[in-house]
Scaffold this motif. Structure first.
Motif, PDB file in Angstrom:
ATOM      1  N   ASP A 242       0.831  -1.208   0.000  1.00 51.46           N
ATOM      2  CA  ASP A 242       0.000   0.000   0.000  1.00 51.46           C
ATOM      3  C   ASP A 242       0.867   1.260   0.000  1.00 51.46           C
ATOM      4  O   ASP A 242       0.637   2.194  -0.772  1.00 51.46           O
ATOM      5  N   ASP A 243       1.854   1.269   0.900  1.00 50.70           N
ATOM      6  CA  ASP A 243       2.743   2.431   1.006  1.00 50.70           C
ATOM      7  C   ASP A 243       3.533   2.647  -0.280  1.00 50.70           C
ATOM      8  O   ASP A 243       3.707   3.779  -0.728  1.00 50.70           O
ATOM      9  N   ILE A 244       4.005   1.558  -0.873  1.00 46.38           N
ATOM     10  CA  ILE A 244       4.727   1.689  -2.148  1.00 46.38           C
ATOM     11  C   ILE A 244       3.797   2.301  -3.194  1.00 46.38           C
ATOM     12  O   ILE A 244       4.172   3.193  -3.951  1.00 46.38           O
ATOM     13  N   SER A 245       2.562   1.824  -3.204  1.00 48.21           N
ATOM     14  CA  SER A 245       1.608   2.309  -4.214  1.00 48.21           C
ATOM     15  C   SER A 245       1.335   3.805  -4.048  1.00 48.21           C
ATOM     16  O   SER A 245       1.148   4.518  -5.030  1.00 48.21           O
ATOM     17  N   LEU A 246       1.358   4.305  -2.793  1.00 48.95           N
ATOM     18  CA  LEU A 246       1.123   5.738  -2.585  1.00 48.95           C
ATOM     19  C   LEU A 246       2.157   6.574  -3.331  1.00 48.95           C
ATOM     20  O   LEU A 246       1.832   7.584  -3.957  1.00 48.95           O
ATOM     21  N   GLY A 247       3.406   6.150  -3.249  1.00 52.18           N
ATOM     22  CA  GLY A 247       4.459   6.858  -3.967  1.00 52.18           C
ATOM     23  C   GLY A 247       4.229   6.806  -5.466  1.00 52.18           C
ATOM     24  O   GLY A 247       4.326   7.820  -6.174  1.00 52.18           O
ATOM     25  N   ILE A 248       3.908   5.640  -5.966  1.00 53.10           N
ATOM     26  CA  ILE A 248       3.745   5.464  -7.417  1.00 53.10           C
ATOM     27  C   ILE A 248       2.551   6.263  -7.941  1.00 53.10           C
ATOM     28  O   ILE A 248       2.610   6.874  -9.009  1.00 53.10           O
ATOM     29  N   ILE A 249       1.465   6.273  -7.173  1.00 53.20           N
ATOM     30  CA  ILE A 249       0.268   7.004  -7.602  1.00 53.20           C
ATOM     31  C   ILE A 249       0.595   8.495  -7.812  1.00 53.20           C
ATOM     32  O   ILE A 249       0.224   9.094  -8.818  1.00 53.20           O
ATOM     33  N   SER A 250       1.358   9.072  -6.874  1.00 55.96           N
ATOM     34  CA  SER A 250       1.754  10.476  -7.038  1.00 55.96           C
ATOM     35  C   SER A 250       2.598  10.652  -8.289  1.00 55.96           C
ATOM     36  O   SER A 250       2.396  11.593  -9.064  1.00 55.96           O
ATOM     37  N   LEU A 251       3.541   9.758  -8.485  1.00 60.59           N
ATOM     38  CA  LEU A 251       4.454   9.884  -9.627  1.00 60.59           C
ATOM     39  C   LEU A 251       3.716   9.738 -10.958  1.00 60.59           C
ATOM     40  O   LEU A 251       4.006  10.444 -11.923  1.00 60.59           O
ATOM     41  N   VAL A 252       2.761   8.837 -10.998  1.00 59.50           N
ATOM     42  CA  VAL A 252       1.992   8.640 -12.234  1.00 59.50           C
ATOM     43  C   VAL A 252       1.209   9.911 -12.565  1.00 59.50           C
ATOM     44  O   VAL A 252       1.160  10.347 -13.716  1.00 59.50           O
ATOM     45  N   HIS A 253       0.638  10.536 -11.538  1.00 61.56           N
ATOM     46  CA  HIS A 253      -0.124  11.759 -11.795  1.00 61.56           C
ATOM     47  C   HIS A 253       0.768  12.929 -12.192  1.00 61.56           C
ATOM     48  O   HIS A 253       0.366  13.815 -12.937  1.00 61.56           O
ATOM     49  N   ILE A 254       1.987  12.950 -11.707  1.00 62.44           N
ATOM     50  CA  ILE A 254       2.876  14.063 -12.067  1.00 62.44           C
ATOM     51  C   ILE A 254       3.502  13.862 -13.445  1.00 62.44           C
ATOM     52  O   ILE A 254       3.586  14.787 -14.241  1.00 62.44           O
ATOM     53  N   PHE A 255       3.943  12.637 -13.744  1.00 59.84           N
ATOM     54  CA  PHE A 255       4.746  12.428 -14.955  1.00 59.84           C
ATOM     55  C   PHE A 255       4.020  11.723 -16.099  1.00 59.84           C
ATOM     56  O   PHE A 255       4.567  11.623 -17.193  1.00 59.84           O
ATOM     57  N   ASN A 256       2.863  11.187 -15.845  1.00 58.41           N
ATOM     58  CA  ASN A 256       2.100  10.496 -16.893  1.00 58.41           C
ATOM     59  C   ASN A 256       2.978   9.524 -17.698  1.00 58.41           C
ATOM     60  O   ASN A 256       3.070   9.616 -18.921  1.00 58.41           O
ATOM     61  N   PRO A 257       3.655   8.610 -17.002  1.00 56.09           N
ATOM     62  CA  PRO A 257       4.555   7.682 -17.708  1.00 56.09           C
ATOM     63  C   PRO A 257       3.790   6.603 -18.481  1.00 56.09           C
ATOM     64  O   PRO A 257       2.604   6.369 -18.230  1.00 56.09           O
ATOM     65  N   GLU A 258       4.494   5.985 -19.445  1.00 58.61           N
ATOM     66  CA  GLU A 258       3.940   4.816 -20.134  1.00 58.61           C
ATOM     67  C   GLU A 258       4.254   3.565 -19.346  1.00 58.61           C
ATOM     68  O   GLU A 258       3.649   2.515 -19.505  1.00 58.61           O
ATOM     69  N   GLN A 259       5.310   3.698 -18.529  1.00 56.92           N
ATOM     70  CA  GLN A 259       5.809   2.516 -17.861  1.00 56.92           C
ATOM     71  C   GLN A 259       6.377   2.862 -16.486  1.00 56.92           C
ATOM     72  O   GLN A 259       7.051   3.882 -16.323  1.00 56.92           O
ATOM     73  N   VAL A 260       6.064   2.021 -15.513  1.00 55.65           N
ATOM     74  CA  VAL A 260       6.714   2.112 -14.210  1.00 55.65           C
ATOM     75  C   VAL A 260       7.528   0.835 -14.064  1.00 55.65           C
ATOM     76  O   VAL A 260       6.983  -0.271 -14.152  1.00 55.65           O
ATOM     77  N   ILE A 261       8.842   0.984 -13.909  1.00 50.91           N
ATOM     78  CA  ILE A 261       9.713  -0.187 -13.790  1.00 50.91           C
ATOM     79  C   ILE A 261      10.110  -0.352 -12.327  1.00 50.91           C
ATOM     80  O   ILE A 261      10.601   0.590 -11.704  1.00 50.91           O
ATOM     81  N   ILE A 262       9.877  -1.535 -11.797  1.00 49.25           N
ATOM     82  CA  ILE A 262      10.207  -1.784 -10.389  1.00 49.25           C
ATOM     83  C   ILE A 262      11.455  -2.663 -10.312  1.00 49.25           C
ATOM     84  O   ILE A 262      11.477  -3.769 -10.843  1.00 49.25           O
TER      85      ILE A 262
END
Ligand SMILES: [Zn+2]
Length: 316
Positions: A242-262
């Motif tokens: 859940d906590d990891i997802s919080l970070g990613i959700i913010s990043l997706v909204h800021i950068f509109n990426p095609e891909q998130v690589i973990i």
């Protein structure tokens, strides 16, 4: 005619990895040396400069045959000056290291320096999971949480090369203290270290719920292996994801990426990527989800070394 050969060096807090890399990102020869053998009494840069000479000699090449040196380095790196200007950890004799200047003086070969997390993101874009993508958010989950952000094919460096420190996004406003001096940082909750800390606490509170030898060397693999049989553990891991997802959700909204690589050890667990992906999908605005992939990294420990060469070639 022989293809160009580059020297890639990935300097971490415990070891430096060396590799000869061709212009397609293939590693032709590699080796690894400790940089922490005497608790950094010998400055890392000194060790690395010496090992560079040894490594190149052992590969049978002369420095005149090397087309450039790409250094991926831990800490806050001023990419323009090629200098270490800060360190989130506590590595002695590291801040102030003039990497670019020292290399160019000693070996007369063009040298670039980039932060290791940014470099790893570029490595994945070049020959790893991100090949062919232009807008990528890369996150490494390990002892800490590192990241690199690629926008329109370029790594986002910011004014001094410090951008992409996503481990220090604040996700809990009145949360736990972080090594950076702030409270509630993503890294404090989403690193593997944080997971191990929570599981260790859970185990102390509920000793009978765990096998006898569980507490020795708790690590990500051990935790995921024990998941199916342990509902208490599943709850703790679920909170962590859940906590990891919080970070990613913010990043997706800021950068509109095609891909998130973990990246990081846990990214190899299919169930982890699936649950994380599901949580992100539940909370991100629909238009941002179109074409968005959440995928594991491919290059493992070679990403930084290879990415530094990509950065070098792109900035010729
Ligand atoms: Zn922090």
């Amino acid at each position: 005619m022989m293809n160009k050969v580059y020297l890639g060096i990935d300097i971490g807090g415990t070891a430096a990895k060396f590799g000869l890399v061709d212009e397609n990102g293939n590693i032709l020869h590699k080796d690894e040396f400790s940089v922490s053998f005497d608790g950094y009494e010998t400055p890392i840069l000194k060790t690395v400069l010496e090992k560079t000479e040894y490594f190149v000699a052992s590969s049978g090449l002369a420095f005149t045959e090397i087309s450039g040196i790409g250094v991926s380095a831990t800490g806050q790196i001023d990419s323009e000056k090629g200098e270490v200007i800060g360190s989130a950890g506590h590595i002695k004799n590291w801040v102030g290291s003039k990497i670019k200047e020292s290399f160019e003086k000693k070996y007369s070969v063009k040298t670039i320096v980039i932060n290791d997390a940014n470099s790893a993101a570029l490595g994945e874009k070049w020959i790893g999971a991100g090949r062919g993508y232009k807008n990528i958010v890369a996150i490494t989950i390990g002892t800490g949480v590192g990241g690199g952000i690629i926008v329109d094919d370029k790594i986002l460096l910011g004014k001094r090369g410090l951008a992409g420190e996503i481990g220090h996004i604040v996700i809990h406003g009145s949360g736990e203290g972080c090594s950076c001096g702030n409270v509630g940082c993503l890294e404090r909750y989403a690193s593997t270290t944080a997971l191990v800390r929570s599981v260790s606490k859970l185990q102390k509170e509920n000793p009978t719920a765990f096998p006898k030898d569980f507490e020795e060397n708790i690590n990500g693999r051990k935790i995921f292996d024990a998941l199916p049989a342990n509902s208490l553990l599943r709850q703790v891991v679920d909170n962590w994801v859940d906590d990891i997802s919080l970070g990613i959700i913010s990043l997706v909204h800021i950068f509109n990426p095609e891909q998130v690589i973990i990246g990081g050890g846990v990214s190899g667990r299919k169930e982890f990527i699936e649950v994380l992906s599901k949580k992100v999908h539940e909370k991100v605005m629909p238009r941002f989800l179109e074409g968005l992939e959440i995928v594991p990294a491919k290059l493992g420990n070679d990403a930084g070394l290879v990415g530094a060469i990509y950065y070098l070639i792109e900035n010729k």
